[in-house]
Design a protein around this motif. Structure first.
Motif, PDB file in Angstrom:
ATOM      1  N   GLU A  63       5.894   2.269  -4.161  1.00  0.00           N
ATOM      2  CA  GLU A  63       6.762   3.283  -4.755  1.00  0.00           C
ATOM      3  C   GLU A  63       6.482   4.608  -4.059  1.00  0.00           C
ATOM      4  OE1 GLU A  63       6.412   5.252  -8.975  1.00  0.00           O
ATOM      5  OE2 GLU A  63       7.439   3.327  -9.182  1.00  0.00           O
ATOM      6  N   GLY A  64       7.423   5.051  -3.239  1.00  0.00           N
ATOM      7  CA  GLY A  64       7.218   6.286  -2.482  1.00  0.00           C
ATOM      8  C   GLY A  64       6.108   6.090  -1.471  1.00  0.00           C
ATOM      9  N   ASP A  65       5.041   6.877  -1.622  1.00  0.00           N
ATOM     10  CA  ASP A  65       3.931   6.803  -0.670  1.00  0.00           C
ATOM     11  C   ASP A  65       2.675   6.238  -1.306  1.00  0.00           C
ATOM     12  OD1 ASP A  65       3.376   8.902  -2.351  1.00  0.00           O
ATOM     13  OD2 ASP A  65       2.759  10.279  -0.757  1.00  0.00           O
TER      14      ASP A  65
ATOM     15  N   GLY B   3     -11.560   1.100   3.605  1.00  0.00           N
ATOM     16  CA  GLY B   3     -12.129   2.300   4.219  1.00  0.00           C
ATOM     17  C   GLY B   3     -11.237   3.513   4.066  1.00  0.00           C
ATOM     18  N   ASN B   4     -10.092   3.345   3.419  1.00  0.00           N
ATOM     19  CA  ASN B   4      -9.149   4.453   3.223  1.00  0.00           C
ATOM     20  C   ASN B   4      -9.085   4.860   1.760  1.00  0.00           C
ATOM     21  OD1 ASN B   4      -8.323   4.410   5.960  1.00  0.00           O
ATOM     22  ND2 ASN B   4      -6.924   2.714   5.505  1.00  0.00           N
ATOM     23  N   ARG B   5      -8.959   6.164   1.542  1.00  0.00           N
ATOM     24  CA  ARG B   5      -8.784   6.676   0.180  1.00  0.00           C
ATOM     25  C   ARG B   5      -7.423   6.205  -0.326  1.00  0.00           C
ATOM     26  NH1 ARG B   5      -6.449  11.213  -2.068  1.00  0.00           N
ATOM     27  NH2 ARG B   5      -7.414  11.861  -4.019  1.00  0.00           N
ATOM     28  N   SER B   6      -7.397   5.729  -1.552  1.00  0.00           N
ATOM     29  CA  SER B   6      -6.170   5.161  -2.109  1.00  0.00           C
ATOM     30  C   SER B   6      -5.576   6.074  -3.177  1.00  0.00           C
ATOM     31  CB  SER B   6      -6.474   3.795  -2.740  1.00  0.00           C
ATOM     32  OG  SER B   6      -5.340   3.291  -3.390  1.00  0.00           O
TER      33      SER B   6
ATOM     34  N   ALA C  77       0.187  -0.971   5.180  1.00  0.00           N
ATOM     35  CA  ALA C  77      -1.111  -0.530   4.652  1.00  0.00           C
ATOM     36  C   ALA C  77      -1.063  -0.438   3.127  1.00  0.00           C
ATOM     37  CB  ALA C  77      -1.515   0.814   5.251  1.00  0.00           C
ATOM     38  N   LEU C  78       0.061   0.043   2.593  1.00  0.00           N
ATOM     39  CA  LEU C  78       0.195   0.136   1.136  1.00  0.00           C
ATOM     40  C   LEU C  78       0.258  -1.249   0.506  1.00  0.00           C
ATOM     41  CD1 LEU C  78       2.677   3.132   0.800  1.00  0.00           C
ATOM     42  CD2 LEU C  78       0.194   3.123   0.430  1.00  0.00           C
ATOM     43  N   GLU C  79       0.911  -2.179   1.183  1.00  0.00           N
ATOM     44  CA  GLU C  79       0.945  -3.558   0.679  1.00  0.00           C
ATOM     45  C   GLU C  79      -0.452  -4.166   0.697  1.00  0.00           C
ATOM     46  OE1 GLU C  79       3.958  -5.320   3.155  1.00  0.00           O
ATOM     47  OE2 GLU C  79       5.571  -4.730   1.767  1.00  0.00           O
ATOM     48  N   GLN C  80      -1.240  -3.835   1.739  1.00  0.00           N
ATOM     49  CA  GLN C  80      -2.624  -4.314   1.795  1.00  0.00           C
ATOM     50  C   GLN C  80      -3.423  -3.736   0.624  1.00  0.00           C
ATOM     51  OE1 GLN C  80      -4.981  -3.031   5.153  1.00  0.00           O
ATOM     52  NE2 GLN C  80      -6.693  -4.361   4.597  1.00  0.00           N
TER      53      GLN C  80
END
Length: 166
Positions: free
Chosen positions: A47-49, A87-90, A17-20
């Protein structure tokens, strides 16, 4: 909205998800660079989360601005673009020309200096107003030295206060 994990095993970082997020952010930043006719290469990492997107190039000072103000605005716009797409807070972090990396090193020193002053005097030490990114770096440096710090004040004049050990 996702529920909080019931145990620590569920609190695994979703790297895919982070890569997306990084891909969406990179596409967005690339579009902005094209519109503004800036040259820059884009690097993505996790990096981390959080996703980390870095733009490197020769003529990027205009994208950083005074004290990183333009960079902060671009980061918020990029986070909005990621949110719109996923749709997700980044919590994506944007760096341009290594500005955040060099700022992180300088702010770690500010935190360490504040810790030394507080340990020496035994008195509370308020620092200058900082951005949320800057305050986090200072809080991390203070915590690593074993002292406590808190943010006080209202944006844009919010600042870190370092407290002596109890």
């Amino acid at each position: 909205m996702a529920e909080a994990p019931e145990n620590e095993d569920e609190a695994v970082v979703d790297v895919a998800a982070l890569e997306q997020e990084g891909d969406v952010a990179a596409d967005y930043i690339e579009g902005l660079l094209d519109i503004a006719d800036f040259d820059g290469d884009i690097d993505m990492d996790v990096e981390g989360d959080r996703a980390l997107v870095s733009v490197v190039g020769a003529t990027l000072d205009e994208l950083i601005g005074d004290n990183g103000e333009v960079l902060e605005a671009l980061q918020e716009l990029t986070r909005l673009a990621v949110h719109r797409s996923t749709g997700n807070r980044s919590r994506l972090m944007l760096d341009i020309g290594g500005f955040r990396d060099s700022r992180r090193k300088a702010l770690s020193r500010v935190g360490a200096d504040a810790v030394e002053a507080v340990k020496k005097s035994g008195e509370v030490k308020p620092l200058e107003p900082m951005t949320p990114f800057e305050r986090k770096v200072v809080h991390d440096a203070v915590a690593a030295a074993g002292l406590r710090s808190e943010s006080e004040g209202e944006e844009p004049s919010r600042y870190v206060v370092v407290y002596p050990a109890e």
